[in-house]
Motif scaffolding. Structure first.
Motif, mmCIF file in Angstrom:
data_model
loop_
_atom_site.group_PDB
_atom_site.id
_atom_site.type_symbol
_atom_site.label_atom_id
_atom_site.label_comp_id
_atom_site.label_asym_id
_atom_site.label_seq_id
_atom_site.Cartn_x
_atom_site.Cartn_y
_atom_site.Cartn_z
ATOM 1 N N ASP A 1 42.362 30.872 57.627
ATOM 2 C CA ASP A 1 43.380 31.288 56.660
ATOM 3 C C ASP A 1 43.205 30.546 55.337
ATOM 4 O O ASP A 1 43.324 31.140 54.257
ATOM 5 N N LEU A 2 42.930 29.254 55.415
ATOM 6 C CA LEU A 2 42.709 28.473 54.209
ATOM 7 C C LEU A 2 41.466 28.951 53.475
ATOM 8 O O LEU A 2 41.488 29.128 52.246
ATOM 9 N N VAL A 3 40.379 29.188 54.206
ATOM 10 C CA VAL A 3 39.136 29.649 53.573
ATOM 11 C C VAL A 3 39.356 30.999 52.902
ATOM 12 O O VAL A 3 38.900 31.229 51.769
ATOM 13 N N ASP A 4 40.084 31.909 53.566
ATOM 14 C CA ASP A 4 40.369 33.218 52.966
ATOM 15 C C ASP A 4 41.173 33.059 51.677
ATOM 16 O O ASP A 4 40.920 33.743 50.682
ATOM 17 N N ALA A 5 42.161 32.160 51.706
ATOM 18 C CA ALA A 5 42.992 31.937 50.523
ATOM 19 C C ALA A 5 42.176 31.334 49.382
ATOM 20 O O ALA A 5 42.341 31.715 48.219
ATOM 21 N N LEU A 6 41.283 30.409 49.698
ATOM 22 C CA LEU A 6 40.429 29.816 48.674
ATOM 23 C C LEU A 6 39.461 30.852 48.108
ATOM 24 O O LEU A 6 39.210 30.889 46.895
ATOM 25 N N ALA A 7 38.923 31.694 48.977
ATOM 26 C CA ALA A 7 38.010 32.740 48.508
ATOM 27 C C ALA A 7 38.725 33.698 47.566
ATOM 28 O O ALA A 7 38.151 34.152 46.561
ATOM 29 N N ALA A 8 40.000 33.984 47.853
ATOM 30 C CA ALA A 8 40.773 34.885 46.995
ATOM 31 C C ALA A 8 41.018 34.276 45.622
ATOM 32 O O ALA A 8 41.175 34.996 44.628
ATOM 33 N N MET A 9 41.034 32.956 45.549
ATOM 34 C CA MET A 9 41.275 32.287 44.271
ATOM 35 C C MET A 9 40.114 32.430 43.298
ATOM 36 O O MET A 9 40.260 32.128 42.108
ATOM 37 N N THR A 10 38.970 32.896 43.763
ATOM 38 C CA THR A 10 37.832 33.082 42.868
ATOM 39 C C THR A 10 37.990 34.342 42.019
ATOM 40 O O THR A 10 37.282 34.507 41.020
ATOM 41 N N GLN A 11 38.907 35.229 42.416
ATOM 42 C CA GLN A 11 39.108 36.469 41.674
ATOM 43 C C GLN A 11 39.930 36.176 40.427
ATOM 44 O O GLN A 11 41.145 36.024 40.488
ATOM 45 N N ARG A 12 39.279 36.043 39.307
ATOM 46 C CA ARG A 12 39.930 35.687 38.050
ATOM 47 C C ARG A 12 40.642 36.896 37.470
ATOM 48 O O ARG A 12 40.013 37.914 37.173
ATOM 49 N N VAL A 13 41.957 36.812 37.349
ATOM 50 C CA VAL A 13 42.745 37.877 36.740
ATOM 51 C C VAL A 13 43.006 37.512 35.281
ATOM 52 O O VAL A 13 43.599 36.472 34.990
ATOM 53 N N HIS A 14 42.557 38.340 34.376
ATOM 54 C CA HIS A 14 42.843 38.108 32.960
ATOM 55 C C HIS A 14 44.159 38.820 32.657
ATOM 56 O O HIS A 14 44.192 39.989 32.281
ATOM 57 N N GLY A 15 45.249 38.092 32.865
ATOM 58 C CA GLY A 15 46.569 38.686 32.752
ATOM 59 C C GLY A 15 47.144 38.604 31.357
ATOM 60 O O GLY A 15 46.527 38.069 30.421
ATOM 61 N N TRP A 16 48.349 39.119 31.226
ATOM 62 C CA TRP A 16 49.029 39.152 29.928
ATOM 63 C C TRP A 16 49.183 37.755 29.326
ATOM 64 O O TRP A 16 49.232 37.596 28.096
ATOM 65 N N TRP A 17 49.261 36.733 30.197
ATOM 66 C CA TRP A 17 49.478 35.367 29.715
ATOM 67 C C TRP A 17 48.334 34.864 28.837
ATOM 68 O O TRP A 17 48.526 33.972 28.021
ATOM 69 N N ASP A 18 47.141 35.433 29.008
ATOM 70 C CA ASP A 18 46.004 34.979 28.213
ATOM 71 C C ASP A 18 46.212 35.222 26.719
ATOM 72 O O ASP A 18 45.645 34.511 25.882
ATOM 73 N N THR A 19 47.023 36.202 26.375
ATOM 74 C CA THR A 19 47.252 36.498 24.960
ATOM 75 C C THR A 19 48.100 35.412 24.289
ATOM 76 O O THR A 19 48.203 35.387 23.050
ATOM 77 N N TYR A 20 48.692 34.529 25.070
ATOM 78 C CA TYR A 20 49.536 33.469 24.526
ATOM 79 C C TYR A 20 48.813 32.127 24.413
ATOM 80 O O TYR A 20 49.417 31.141 23.998
ATOM 81 N N VAL B 1 60.212 33.087 23.772
ATOM 82 C CA VAL B 1 61.134 34.066 24.350
ATOM 83 C C VAL B 1 60.360 35.231 24.961
ATOM 84 O O VAL B 1 60.617 35.639 26.108
ATOM 85 N N SER B 2 59.417 35.786 24.215
ATOM 86 C CA SER B 2 58.667 36.938 24.736
ATOM 87 C C SER B 2 57.853 36.555 25.963
ATOM 88 O O SER B 2 57.746 37.333 26.921
ATOM 89 N N HIS B 3 57.292 35.343 25.985
ATOM 90 C CA HIS B 3 56.546 34.860 27.154
ATOM 91 C C HIS B 3 57.468 34.757 28.361
ATOM 92 O O HIS B 3 57.115 35.166 29.475
ATOM 93 N N ARG B 4 58.666 34.232 28.160
ATOM 94 C CA ARG B 4 59.611 34.093 29.281
ATOM 95 C C ARG B 4 60.022 35.449 29.829
ATOM 96 O O ARG B 4 60.095 35.643 31.052
ATOM 97 N N ILE B 5 60.279 36.398 28.959
ATOM 98 C CA ILE B 5 60.680 37.726 29.419
ATOM 99 C C ILE B 5 59.525 38.427 30.134
ATOM 100 O O ILE B 5 59.729 39.123 31.138
ATOM 101 N N LYS B 6 58.295 38.234 29.652
ATOM 102 C CA LYS B 6 57.133 38.820 30.334
ATOM 103 C C LYS B 6 56.971 38.236 31.731
ATOM 104 O O LYS B 6 56.584 38.953 32.667
#
Length: 282
Positions: free
Chosen positions: A71-90, A149-154
């Motif tokens: 379970d730990l190995v699966d969770a760590l493997a999933a962490m390699t999937q980099r999501v470029h989310g809305w937060w990157d714009t901030y 404010v916009s970051h918090r609402i997002k």
């Protein structure tokens, strides 16, 4: 893959967890490098989050370190999937801790929060959030306030997506009486809190005045539950910014604090009744 000069908190956490696996296997960085067929510098880059990894690479590292926790190995493997989310714009506009917090919330399996004098960020209205940021020390410029404010609402969008994480908030009655923004803003905030508490995946509990002492007083706690307990994270608000904790003893401590605070709070239905009564007096 090219090296990452400024790894995110999530990337650094992946590297730190891989270092823990290596240390549990009794391997030095030199020994791990020899077993993996790489140089010691590469191991260092991996463990500081600066070397991007594939899920297959994480699994091969886990095998090299004799990790049997699937379970730990699966969770760590999933962490390699980099999501470029809305937060990157901030990233050019806000402290890095706020960016990391938004990313951790996005990936969390469950969220638990506790506050004494504030309404939780994910349950705030726009006007309430703006009133809070206007009181920041040192003072923020108007455009900085609007970015925050916009970051918090997002951030709040995770509670409205198709697969929202369970969200549990403990709030002291004190927070319900704070007059941020004036009566109109306060009334709208309390009504919004009631609406949010009716969502199936959102639980709001209020600790009433007169309940006495309980752990966690005066501290704002965000507990981000990972997909395995080892990957939980605690975020604390401090005067110098976000502080993130993930040591096992720290996680145990804050789980205990949150459990005790929930035990001191009213049940959800009783909490809604109290919020409603206070809203009628504003």
């Amino acid at each position: 893959m090219p090296l990452t000069s400024t790894p995110t908190l999530r990337q650094r956490r992946l590297g730190a967890e891989l270092r823990k696996l290596r240390e549990r296997a009794g391997l030095t960085a030199t020994g791990a490098a020899a077993r993996l067929g790489v140089n010691q510098g590469r191991v260092s880059m991996i463990e500081t989050g600066r070397s991007p990894l594939s899920s297959d690479r994480v699994r091969s590292l886990a095998r090299a370190y004799d990790c049997q926790d699937r379970d730990l190995v699966d969770a760590l493997a999933a962490m390699t999937q980099r999501v470029h989310g809305w937060w990157d714009t901030y990233r050019d506009h806000l402290p890095i801790g706020l960016i990391d917090l938004a990313e951790l919330e996005y990936h969390a399996a469950e969220l638990r929060v506790a506050l004494v004098i504030h309404i939780p960020a994910l349950l705030q209205t726009t006007d309430h959030a703006r009133a809070l940021f206007k009181e920041a020390v040192p003072p923020l410029r108007q455009y900085e306030i609007e970015h925050r404010v916009s970051h918090r609402i997002k951030r709040q969008e995770i509670l409205h997506r198709d697969d929202p994480p369970p969200y549990s908030a403990v709030i002291h009655e004190c927070a319900l009486h704070m007059g941020y923004g004036g009566p109109t803003t306060v009334r709208a905030q309390l009504e919004h809190l009631l609406d949010m508490s009716e969502l199936e995946h959102v639980t709001v509990r209020v600790i009433p005045f007169g309940k006495g002492c309980f752990p966690g007083t005066g501290q704002s706690i965000d507990y981000l539950v990972g997909h395995v307990p080892q990957l939980d994270t605690v975020q604390l608000d401090t005067h110098h910014g976000c502080e993130f904790l993930d040591a096992e003893a720290q996680l145990d401590k804050y789980r205990f604090v949150l459990d005790r605070m929930e035990a001191n709070a009213l049940k959800p239905a009783e909490s809604r009744d109290l919020i409603h009564r206070i809203a009628q007096t504003v």
